[in-house]
Design a protein around this motif. Structure first.
Motif, PDB file in Angstrom:
ATOM      1  N   UNK A   4       0.822  -1.217   0.000  1.00  0.00           N
ATOM      2  CA  UNK A   4       0.000   0.000   0.000  1.00  0.00           C
ATOM      3  C   UNK A   4       0.854   1.264   0.000  1.00  0.00           C
ATOM      4  N   UNK A   5       1.672   1.402  -1.037  1.00  0.00           N
ATOM      5  CA  UNK A   5       2.566   2.559  -1.107  1.00  0.00           C
ATOM      6  C   UNK A   5       3.081   2.711  -2.533  1.00  0.00           C
ATOM      7  N   UNK A  37      13.072  -0.562  12.104  1.00  0.00           N
ATOM      8  CA  UNK A  37      11.866   0.259  11.972  1.00  0.00           C
ATOM      9  C   UNK A  37      10.611  -0.570  12.245  1.00  0.00           C
ATOM     10  N   UNK A  38      10.582  -1.757  11.673  1.00  0.00           N
ATOM     11  CA  UNK A  38       9.445  -2.649  11.871  1.00  0.00           C
ATOM     12  C   UNK A  38       9.278  -2.960  13.356  1.00  0.00           C
ATOM     13  N   UNK A  39      10.401  -3.223  14.033  1.00  0.00           N
ATOM     14  CA  UNK A  39      10.355  -3.518  15.465  1.00  0.00           C
ATOM     15  C   UNK A  39       9.758  -2.365  16.251  1.00  0.00           C
ATOM     16  N   UNK A  40      10.122  -1.145  15.889  1.00  0.00           N
ATOM     17  CA  UNK A  40       9.624   0.024  16.618  1.00  0.00           C
ATOM     18  C   UNK A  40       8.138   0.258  16.344  1.00  0.00           C
ATOM     19  N   UNK A  41       7.737   0.119  15.096  1.00  0.00           N
ATOM     20  CA  UNK A  41       6.341   0.412  14.753  1.00  0.00           C
ATOM     21  C   UNK A  41       5.411  -0.657  15.327  1.00  0.00           C
ATOM     22  N   UNK A  42       5.842  -1.901  15.291  1.00  0.00           N
ATOM     23  CA  UNK A  42       5.031  -2.971  15.886  1.00  0.00           C
ATOM     24  C   UNK A  42       5.031  -2.833  17.414  1.00  0.00           C
ATOM     25  N   UNK A  43       6.143  -2.402  17.984  1.00  0.00           N
ATOM     26  CA  UNK A  43       6.182  -2.152  19.436  1.00  0.00           C
ATOM     27  C   UNK A  43       5.120  -1.123  19.814  1.00  0.00           C
ATOM     28  N   UNK A  44       5.021  -0.071  19.017  1.00  0.00           N
ATOM     29  CA  UNK A  44       4.028   0.966  19.312  1.00  0.00           C
ATOM     30  C   UNK A  44       2.600   0.401  19.208  1.00  0.00           C
ATOM     31  N   UNK A  45       2.359  -0.433  18.202  1.00  0.00           N
ATOM     32  CA  UNK A  45       1.020  -1.023  18.055  1.00  0.00           C
ATOM     33  C   UNK A  45       0.663  -1.863  19.285  1.00  0.00           C
ATOM     34  N   UNK A  46       1.625  -2.629  19.772  1.00  0.00           N
ATOM     35  CA  UNK A  46       1.360  -3.460  20.945  1.00  0.00           C
ATOM     36  C   UNK A  46       1.202  -2.607  22.201  1.00  0.00           C
ATOM     37  N   UNK A  47       1.984  -1.541  22.265  1.00  0.00           N
ATOM     38  CA  UNK A  47       1.892  -0.614  23.410  1.00  0.00           C
ATOM     39  C   UNK A  47       0.475  -0.037  23.488  1.00  0.00           C
ATOM     40  N   UNK A  48      -0.087   0.259  22.325  1.00  0.00           N
ATOM     41  CA  UNK A  48      -1.436   0.840  22.285  1.00  0.00           C
ATOM     42  C   UNK A  48      -2.527  -0.201  22.523  1.00  0.00           C
ATOM     43  N   UNK A  49      -2.378  -1.362  21.870  1.00  0.00           N
ATOM     44  CA  UNK A  49      -3.469  -2.337  21.898  1.00  0.00           C
ATOM     45  C   UNK A  49      -3.445  -3.229  23.131  1.00  0.00           C
ATOM     46  N   UNK A 124       2.462   4.085   8.358  1.00  0.00           N
ATOM     47  CA  UNK A 124       1.148   3.794   7.787  1.00  0.00           C
ATOM     48  C   UNK A 124       1.156   2.446   7.059  1.00  0.00           C
ATOM     49  N   UNK A 125       2.212   2.193   6.288  1.00  0.00           N
ATOM     50  CA  UNK A 125       2.305   0.916   5.567  1.00  0.00           C
ATOM     51  C   UNK A 125       2.330  -0.249   6.555  1.00  0.00           C
ATOM     52  N   UNK A 126       3.179  -0.140   7.563  1.00  0.00           N
ATOM     53  CA  UNK A 126       3.312  -1.251   8.521  1.00  0.00           C
ATOM     54  C   UNK A 126       1.999  -1.457   9.273  1.00  0.00           C
ATOM     55  N   UNK A 127       1.375  -0.362   9.684  1.00  0.00           N
ATOM     56  CA  UNK A 127       0.119  -0.499  10.430  1.00  0.00           C
ATOM     57  C   UNK A 127      -0.961  -1.105   9.554  1.00  0.00           C
ATOM     58  N   UNK A 128      -1.006  -0.714   8.301  1.00  0.00           N
ATOM     59  CA  UNK A 128      -1.991  -1.289   7.392  1.00  0.00           C
ATOM     60  C   UNK A 128      -1.787  -2.799   7.281  1.00  0.00           C
ATOM     61  N   UNK A 129      -0.532  -3.211   7.169  1.00  0.00           N
ATOM     62  CA  UNK A 129      -0.251  -4.633   6.976  1.00  0.00           C
ATOM     63  C   UNK A 129      -0.396  -5.445   8.263  1.00  0.00           C
ATOM     64  N   UNK A 130      -0.265  -4.796   9.409  1.00  0.00           N
ATOM     65  CA  UNK A 130      -0.223  -5.575  10.659  1.00  0.00           C
ATOM     66  C   UNK A 130      -1.434  -5.403  11.572  1.00  0.00           C
TER      67      UNK A 130
END
Lengths: 219, 219
Positions: A4-5, A37-49, A124-130
């Motif tokens: 998605x980019x 980068x993936x590790x950081x963005x997924x970390x943030x998703x888990x931190x939120x969810x 945005x790409x990582x969040x869309x995919x994960x």
């Protein structure tokens, strides 16, 4: 599905899909950046969810989402195998189907998006995919003491006991400290704290879980 | 020095400096997020400043920059120890001087900046704090074959030899494949590729280095 980019600089995407078997330059350096980068963005998703998950639990969940096999699945959904640039040896042996090559290419592609469009585009790409993958994670409704007990039973280990070590503070702001103790041969002791004895026990169990399961996963 | 950032929401900074010994909520979850963000931002710095470094080398350099002791040094420069919130046990035993507690607080503070001000703010803070440290890294001017040889000698291991495996492609676009072979007891073989035999040997040595030194650091 497609990534998605849209790249402004398609040569970045091409480099991300160039395996080392095709010579240099290739995607190895990008993979290093993309992995981080993936590790950081997924970390943030888990931190939120997972607002109640302890550090150790978020770490385990992230490993489920970004291990080589999981990322190879994402890469296959994006049909990255068709676009990979491989050396002739890897081509002949079907390298475009190998988990490690696919996962590395996906990580490199995450870095390529970052280099091309910046952090917000990459996020945005990582969040869309994960997003769906994060939502599908097993939400542990079991408390830490229960998870620790089940884990120890599965390992054939003795069950823990909990010892009150101290209570501190005024009556309205009491802090309980409890030790979670597992007997020989594990011989583990860890302290937990909380505003009640029950919460302190849960906290101590969480510490032990992080230590034991963390050690096991890391080994 | 002070942290080069002003918090809009100071409670985030306060939480980042609250050690688990002080009860809940504390900085453990933030530390997970901060560790990941720091890893990504430092990865980008190394990607930019070390354009010729292979993945394994960037990984080693990053570990030098963000290990517990290195981060404790940053935390001390920021005088985080004075602002830490610790439980009375840790206070008595001088927890504000412990490397692990200081390093964790610094990582949590990186997350706090991210949550307060977004990625660019966080990236600016980390880059400000790490630019000199990155610049001070030993710039290895030695090629991979030399570094591998020195590493093996230091370990008392036999030296590698290089075997030409194949040459492929037309004369103007030849690809050489070379194996780097280390005898028993290590018994390592890894392939490298390049547009000349010399470059293929360097590539193979780099792969072996990443594998051997990576394994050692990870154990």
């Amino acid at each position: 599905m497609e990534l998605p980019y849209n790249f402004r600089d398609p040569s970045l995407a091409a480099l991300a899909l160039t395996h080392r078997s095709a010579g240099k330059p290739n995607n190895e350096r990008m993979e290093f950046l993309g992995d981080a980068l993936l590790g950081a963005i997924v970390a943030e998703m888990l931190y939120e969810t997972h607002p109640k998950a302890a550090e150790g639990e978020m770490s385990r969940l992230r490993a489920q989402l970004v291990n080589g096999q999981a990322l190879a699945t994402v890469a296959r959904e994006l049909e990255l195998g068709d676009s990979l640039k491989l050396g002739s040896g890897e081509l002949k042996s079907g390298g475009f189907r190998r988990d490690s090559i696919l996962a590395d290419a996906f990580e490199a592609l995450v870095a390529a998006v970052y280099l091309d469009g910046g952090f917000e585009a990459c996020r945005t790409v990582v969040r869309t995919l994960f997003t769906d993958r994060v939502a599908a994670l097993p939400h542990s409704s079991k408390d830490a003491k229960t998870r620790l007990q089940e884990w120890l039973q599965a390992q054939g280990q003795p069950l823990p006991h909990y010892e009150l070590v101290s209570t501190e503070g005024e009556e309205h702001a009491r802090v309980f400290e409890v030790n979670c103790v597992i007997a020989e041969p594990m011989a583990v002791t860890a302290a937990g704290r909380g505003s009640s004895r029950r919460l302190a026990e849960q906290d101590a169990a969480e510490v032990v879980l992080a230590r034991l399961v963390g050690v096991q996963e890391g080994s």
